[in-house]
Scaffold this active site. Structure first.
Site, mmCIF file in Angstrom:
data_model
loop_
_atom_site.group_PDB
_atom_site.id
_atom_site.type_symbol
_atom_site.label_atom_id
_atom_site.label_comp_id
_atom_site.label_asym_id
_atom_site.label_seq_id
_atom_site.Cartn_x
_atom_site.Cartn_y
_atom_site.Cartn_z
ATOM 1 N N ASP A 1 -0.125 0.691 -53.745
ATOM 2 C CA ASP A 1 -0.966 -0.299 -54.436
ATOM 3 C C ASP A 1 -1.771 0.350 -55.564
ATOM 4 O O ASP A 1 -2.104 1.533 -55.497
ATOM 5 C CB ASP A 1 -1.909 -0.959 -53.413
ATOM 6 C CG ASP A 1 -2.517 -2.242 -53.948
ATOM 7 O OD1 ASP A 1 -1.964 -2.809 -54.921
ATOM 8 O OD2 ASP A 1 -3.554 -2.674 -53.414
ATOM 9 N N TRP B 1 -4.423 0.820 -62.477
ATOM 10 C CA TRP B 1 -4.129 2.047 -63.251
ATOM 11 C C TRP B 1 -3.903 1.666 -64.716
ATOM 12 O O TRP B 1 -4.417 2.304 -65.628
ATOM 13 C CB TRP B 1 -2.895 2.748 -62.666
ATOM 14 C CG TRP B 1 -2.600 4.077 -63.285
ATOM 15 C CD1 TRP B 1 -2.990 5.299 -62.838
ATOM 16 C CD2 TRP B 1 -1.859 4.317 -64.495
ATOM 17 N NE1 TRP B 1 -2.539 6.295 -63.678
ATOM 18 C CE2 TRP B 1 -1.844 5.712 -64.702
ATOM 19 C CE3 TRP B 1 -1.211 3.485 -65.424
ATOM 20 C CZ2 TRP B 1 -1.199 6.305 -65.794
ATOM 21 C CZ3 TRP B 1 -0.582 4.068 -66.513
ATOM 22 C CH2 TRP B 1 -0.581 5.458 -66.687
ATOM 23 N N HIS C 1 3.369 -0.216 -63.521
ATOM 24 C CA HIS C 1 4.508 -0.247 -62.591
ATOM 25 C C HIS C 1 5.513 0.859 -62.938
ATOM 26 O O HIS C 1 6.073 1.500 -62.059
ATOM 27 C CB HIS C 1 5.198 -1.609 -62.615
ATOM 28 C CG HIS C 1 4.338 -2.728 -62.087
ATOM 29 N ND1 HIS C 1 3.652 -2.625 -60.893
ATOM 30 C CD2 HIS C 1 4.041 -3.951 -62.591
ATOM 31 C CE1 HIS C 1 2.982 -3.759 -60.683
ATOM 32 N NE2 HIS C 1 3.202 -4.567 -61.701
ATOM 33 N N ARG D 1 3.346 -14.012 -58.441
ATOM 34 C CA ARG D 1 2.740 -13.416 -59.649
ATOM 35 C C ARG D 1 3.366 -14.070 -60.886
ATOM 36 O O ARG D 1 4.395 -14.736 -60.779
ATOM 37 C CB ARG D 1 3.005 -11.909 -59.657
ATOM 38 C CG ARG D 1 2.238 -11.210 -58.551
ATOM 39 C CD ARG D 1 2.294 -9.710 -58.702
ATOM 40 N NE ARG D 1 1.500 -9.095 -57.659
ATOM 41 C CZ ARG D 1 1.105 -7.837 -57.661
ATOM 42 N NH1 ARG D 1 1.437 -7.048 -58.681
ATOM 43 N NH2 ARG D 1 0.387 -7.356 -56.682
ATOM 44 N N LEU E 1 16.822 12.730 -45.843
ATOM 45 C CA LEU E 1 15.763 11.713 -45.796
ATOM 46 C C LEU E 1 16.347 10.295 -45.828
ATOM 47 O O LEU E 1 17.265 10.012 -46.591
ATOM 48 C CB LEU E 1 14.843 11.915 -47.015
ATOM 49 C CG LEU E 1 13.788 10.844 -47.254
ATOM 50 C CD1 LEU E 1 12.662 10.951 -46.219
ATOM 51 C CD2 LEU E 1 13.201 10.974 -48.666
ATOM 52 N N ARG F 1 -6.675 -3.098 -46.165
ATOM 53 C CA ARG F 1 -5.961 -4.218 -45.551
ATOM 54 C C ARG F 1 -4.463 -3.923 -45.492
ATOM 55 O O ARG F 1 -3.964 -3.013 -46.143
ATOM 56 C CB ARG F 1 -6.238 -5.532 -46.286
ATOM 57 C CG ARG F 1 -5.892 -5.515 -47.746
ATOM 58 C CD ARG F 1 -6.119 -6.895 -48.384
ATOM 59 N NE ARG F 1 -5.946 -6.805 -49.826
ATOM 60 C CZ ARG F 1 -6.953 -6.759 -50.695
ATOM 61 N NH1 ARG F 1 -8.203 -6.807 -50.280
ATOM 62 N NH2 ARG F 1 -6.717 -6.669 -51.994
#
Ligand code: IPE
Ligand code: IPE
Ligand code: MG
Length: 248
Positions: free
Chosen positions: A25, A30, A42, A76, A136, A199
């Site tokens: 988030d 930013w 983003h 959005r 991974l 949250r």
């Protein structure tokens, strides 16, 4: 870099979390801080993803789950959603070789059918190409909502019961777990949220029952190896009791 090396020494390699989940988030804040458009935030966020994936692979973390787009994020402005979807398909196109070279297996979960066709195509291609990789596991939550996931599981189970393939008595926690999008994966040991919000925002509601939660004020595009080390150090200082008593 020096302090990075110092921090690295504080990590106990034998007690690393097996599964880290991150609510990435703060891209918008930013961007605001740097006087640019949200989409630039983003874009910077995807650079942070690359660094964190690389760190997890090198350190031997088994699973990294990233909250990339929530069911609520569809609400959005259209142009932001469009830009995020473009970024996502570009990210997948750019990373496929890196995933192959570094033995990274990509998985994705959520309402994948809601994603635009070009994203679904890139996703399917990358998931298929990296299927055999054993390093991974990078697990992307896309168009994901924890409540939707639980409702989806209930619907599937109700179908099985109404077809008489399963009995209501068969339903227990382990059974239920098998109907979640994350089936087959262990629950996250560590849940990190950047940007200082305390949250959950509808992330992994079932799976985080006993995850250790770490919140940092650092905005996602600024999150880096050093910040992740701080989270790991904090995690390793904790005592995980799972409701029991120590040495009990
Ligand atoms: C997280 O950054 C990325 C997504 C939710 C897709 P935000 O876009 O939520 O950034 P803030 O919270 O507005 O700073
Ligand atoms: C959570 O962040 C979703 C992702 C990181 C993808 P949001 O920015 O959407 O959540 P809220 O609005 O702060 O709760
Ligand atoms: Mg946000």
């Amino acid at each position: 870099m020096d302090s990075y090396k110092e921090l690295l020494k504080l990590i106990d390699r034998k007690r690393l979390p097996q599964h880290i989940a991150i609510i990435m988030d703060g891209n918008g804040r930013w961007a605001k801080k740097h006087n640019c458009r949200r989409i630039v935030g983003h874009l910077e966020g995807t650079k942070a993803i690359r660094k964190i994936v690389e760190f997890c692979r090198e350190t031997g973390i088994k699973i990294l789950t990233l909250f990339a787009f929530s069911t609520e994020n569809w609400d959005r402005p259209k142009r932001e959603v469009y830009a995020l979807m473009n970024l996502l398909s570009r990210f997948l196109r750019q990373e496929i070789n890196n995933f192959q070279k570094n033995n990274i297996k990509l998985l994705a979960f959520g309402q994948i059918e809601r994603l635009p066709t070009k994203v679904r195509i890139e996703l399917a291609k990358t998931i298929d190409a990296t299927r055999g990789n054993r390093g991974l596991i990078l697990n992307l939550a896309l168009s994901y909502g924890g409540r939707e996931e639980i409702v989806h599981a209930c619907r599937e189970i109700a179908r099985q019961v109404s077809n008489r393939r399963k009995k209501a008595e068969d339903i227990n926690e382990e059974f239920f777990n098998n109907y979640l999008y994350t089936t087959g994966l262990p629950d996250p040991d560590l849940l990190i949220r950047t940007s200082g919000e305390f949250r959950i925002s509808n992330f992994l509601l079932w799976q985080i029952a006993y995850s250790e939660i770490y919140v940092t004020p650092v905005l996602w595009p600024d999150f880096n190896r050093q910040e992740l080390l701080l989270a790991l150090i904090d995690y390793q200082r904790r005592e995980r009791r799972f409701g029991k008593v120590k040495n009990g």
